[in-house]
Structures are given as structure tokens and as C-alpha cells.
Design an enzyme around this catalytic site. Structure first.
Site, PDB file in Angstrom:
ATOM      1  N   GLU A  36      -8.538 -14.126  -5.053  1.00 49.74           N
ATOM      2  CA  GLU A  36      -7.308 -13.501  -4.547  1.00 49.74           C
ATOM      3  C   GLU A  36      -6.312 -14.567  -4.088  1.00 49.74           C
ATOM      4  O   GLU A  36      -5.112 -14.481  -4.365  1.00 49.74           O
ATOM      5  CB  GLU A  36      -7.670 -12.578  -3.390  1.00 49.74           C
ATOM      6  N   LYS A  83     -18.024 -10.810  -2.223  1.00 50.97           N
ATOM      7  CA  LYS A  83     -16.721 -10.550  -1.590  1.00 50.97           C
ATOM      8  C   LYS A  83     -16.003 -11.853  -1.257  1.00 50.97           C
ATOM      9  O   LYS A  83     -14.776 -11.951  -1.371  1.00 50.97           O
ATOM     10  CB  LYS A  83     -16.922  -9.714  -0.318  1.00 50.97           C
TER      11      LYS A  83
END
Length: 327
Positions: free
Chosen positions: A197, A190
């Protein structure tokens, strides 16, 4: 299946609601009594504190999902739960914890016979409707036991075209969740996801800034273009190579306000970008784009460009992140 949920903020409350919609039972607690009451009205069993929450969990093993900001509040909550649960029970940290803290914490809990799962959870404020992409680290048996929970939270295969040649591979990935490896692996995956991102958002933001500044009086008159950014964002959503949820959110923000006047351009970083760059340094892996995108967020707190307003608009869109107040 029954599960406890601690932390009923933007994501924790909707995790509980999505589980209940799928037929699971949740026992919930949060320091904010109003949020606890709201979940009670939606069908959850409410608890007055952590002791009460654990007492209302039945069956064996019991499982508690902690959805709190990383740091002291999560450390203290998990330590308290460790004193209330029994060997074999499962503690899940679904927040954005640093993976090295997971490794340490998992070892400490294992000494007490408790099983610990770190679950990288992506989906933001839209998870209730869209589902949550889950990256899970920890004991395989514990992951297997909680599979109905993870399957209910995940988005499922939906309308996304299936990837060829995946025959014989773990089918959970197509459903939107994976067992990434031992304790720490979930949050590590993550963390890298969030680092990527940062880079994707930065590239998109800079592109729109270049488009916006094409009308500058500093350019030759024949080469100035006064373009509709909202229309450009919208057309790129329709079959272009850069189609993405981030582009969807950008188009939505610009449809409301093409110039993003309601955003200052101050862009926070929540930790994962820094940790991703640190991991790259440890591994001696070049990460030029990810590092640069992190440093831009630092600079945005001093002066702002239109690109940073685009970043703010995307962060508000997917996570409900509100800019800090002006000082």
C-alpha cells in the site's frame, strides 16, 4: 453467534455494528464510556470492564475480539483476558500487531489452554458499509468455529468479476477472508499488504506531483500544461489500468479541493511499512520501492511536496487518519 469486542475506536465500533446487522450478538467494552453507551443504543450488550464482559459471554468456547493499537495496551488487555477466560476459549487480535509478537503471545496463551487468532483487518473507516478484508492466522479449528463471524465481517463476492480457474480452491478467499496459516501468519500477510500500500500510494502521489508541476515557469513555454488534476483523477477511474480504491479516494479529495490546501503533507507511518522492510532484509529480498516509500514518509515530516498532500488525502480517505498538529 455471540462475541466480545474490546476497543471501540474507528474500526472496533463498526466491527460490532456490522456483526449485529448480520444477526450476531456482541458484548462490548472500551475505556471510553461514551463509545460503550453509543454501541449499547445500537443493540450491543455493554460491559463495565473486562471482567464484566467475560461474565456476560455465554456458551463454550467464548471468543473476544481485541481491536486496539499495537503495543502495551494490547499486551495488557490480552494478558488480563487470559486470566479471565477458560481453556478452549479464543482471543482474537484484530489490530496491526507485529507478527513476531503474535508468535510469542500465541505460545504463552497455548500453555494456558487458550487459543489465539491474529487477524489482519483491512477496510478502514469504510468497513461497516464495504466489509473487511480479513487475513487470519492461528488454530484451524478455532477459525472454523468462528467462520460465521468472519463471513459476516467480510465483504462477500459482490460485483467483482470472478477469477477464472479457481475451481477447487478455498472459497473463502472470494468472499474476502482467508486462513493464512499458523499464529502470526495473518498479521504477516497484512503487514506485507500495508507495505505494498505504501508503494502504490507513493507512485500515485508522485505522478500527480509531476502533473501539477508541468505548469512551472522553469519549463519552455510551449511545453507547459496547466492541467485539471481532479479531472485527470476522475478519468483514470473510468477504465484505466490504474483504477483502484486509492484512486477513488484521490479523486474524491481533489473534487473538494484540487490543490489539497487543507493538507500539510506530513505523512505518518503506523509500523507495518517498517516491519515489511525489516522482513525483506531478513529474507534478503530486494524491496526498492517499498523501502523508498517508507523513507519518503520520514522526509515528509521535515518539508512537504504536493505528492505528500496526496498521500495525506488518501490516508484520511481510507482510514480517517488525521495529520499531526503543526509544531
Amino acid at each position: 453467534m455471540q462475541i466480545g469486542v474490546v476497543g471501540l475506536g474507528r474500526m472496533g465500533a463498526n466491527i460490532s455494528r456490522r456483526l449485529m446487522r448480520a444477526g450476531h450478538a456482541t458484548v462490548v467494552w472500551d475505556a471510553n464510556a461514551d463509545t460503550v453507551r453509543a454501541l449499547g443504543h445500537d443493540g450491543a450488550t455493554t460491559a463495565s470492564d473486562l471482567t464484566d464482559l467475560v461474565a456476560k459471554l455465554s456458551g463454550s468456547p467464548r471468543a473476544v475480539w481485541v481491536m486496539l493499537p499495537h503495543g502495551k495496551i494490547t499486551e495488557d488487555t490480552i494478558a488480563a483476558l487470559a486470566g479471565l477466560l477458560a481453556p478452549g476459549d479464543i482471543i482474537i487480535d484484530g489490530g496491526n500487531t507485529y507478527y513476531k509478537d503474535d508468535v510469542r503471545r500465541g505460545k504463552t496463551l497455548a500453555e494456558k489452554g487458550l487459543r489465539y487468532l491474529d487477524v489482519g483487518t483491512s477496510g478502514g473507516v469504510w468497513g461497516l458499509q464495504r466489509g473487511y478484508c480479513l487475513m487470519i492466522g492461528g488454530d484451524a479449528d478455532a477459525v472454523r468455529h468462528l467462520d460465521p463471524i468472519f463471513a459476516a465481517l467480510a465483504p462477500g463476492i459482490g460485483t467483482i468479476e470472478r477469477t477464472p480457474h479457481r475451481e477447487g480452491r478455498d472459497p473463502r478467499a472470494e468472499q474476502g477472508y482467508i486462513h493464512a496459516g499458523p499464529v502470526g501468519a495473518g498479521h504477516f500477510v497484512k503487514m506485507i499488504h500495508n507495505g505494498i500500500e505504501y508503494g502504490m500510494m507513493q507512485a500515485m502521489a508522485e505522478g500527480f506531483d509531476i502533473l501539477r508541476n508541468r505548469a512551472s515557469a522553469k519549463l519552455p513555454e510551449a511545453e507547459r500544461f496547466d492541467m485539471n488534476l481532479g479531472d485527470i483523477a476522475e478519468v483514470w477511474r473510468r477504465g484505466s489500468v490504474v483504477t483502484s480504491w486509492l484512486l477513488d479516494l484521490t479523486a474524491q479529495a481533489m473534487a473538494k479541493d484540487e490543490h489539497l490546501e487543507s493538507f500539510s503533507g506530513t505523512v505518518e507511518d503506523s509500523g507495518e511499512g517498517r516491519w515489511t522492510v525489516e522482513a525483506a532484509i531478513e529474507e534478503a529480498v530486494p524491496a526498492d520501492v517499498l523501502a523508498a516509500s517508507l523513507f519518503v514518509r520520514f522526509r515528509s515530516r521535515q518539508d512537504h511536496t504536493f505528492a505528500e498532500k496526496v498521500l495525506s488525502a488518501m490516508r484520511f480517505g481510507f482510514g480517517g487518519h488525521v495529520e499531526p498538529p503543526k509544531t
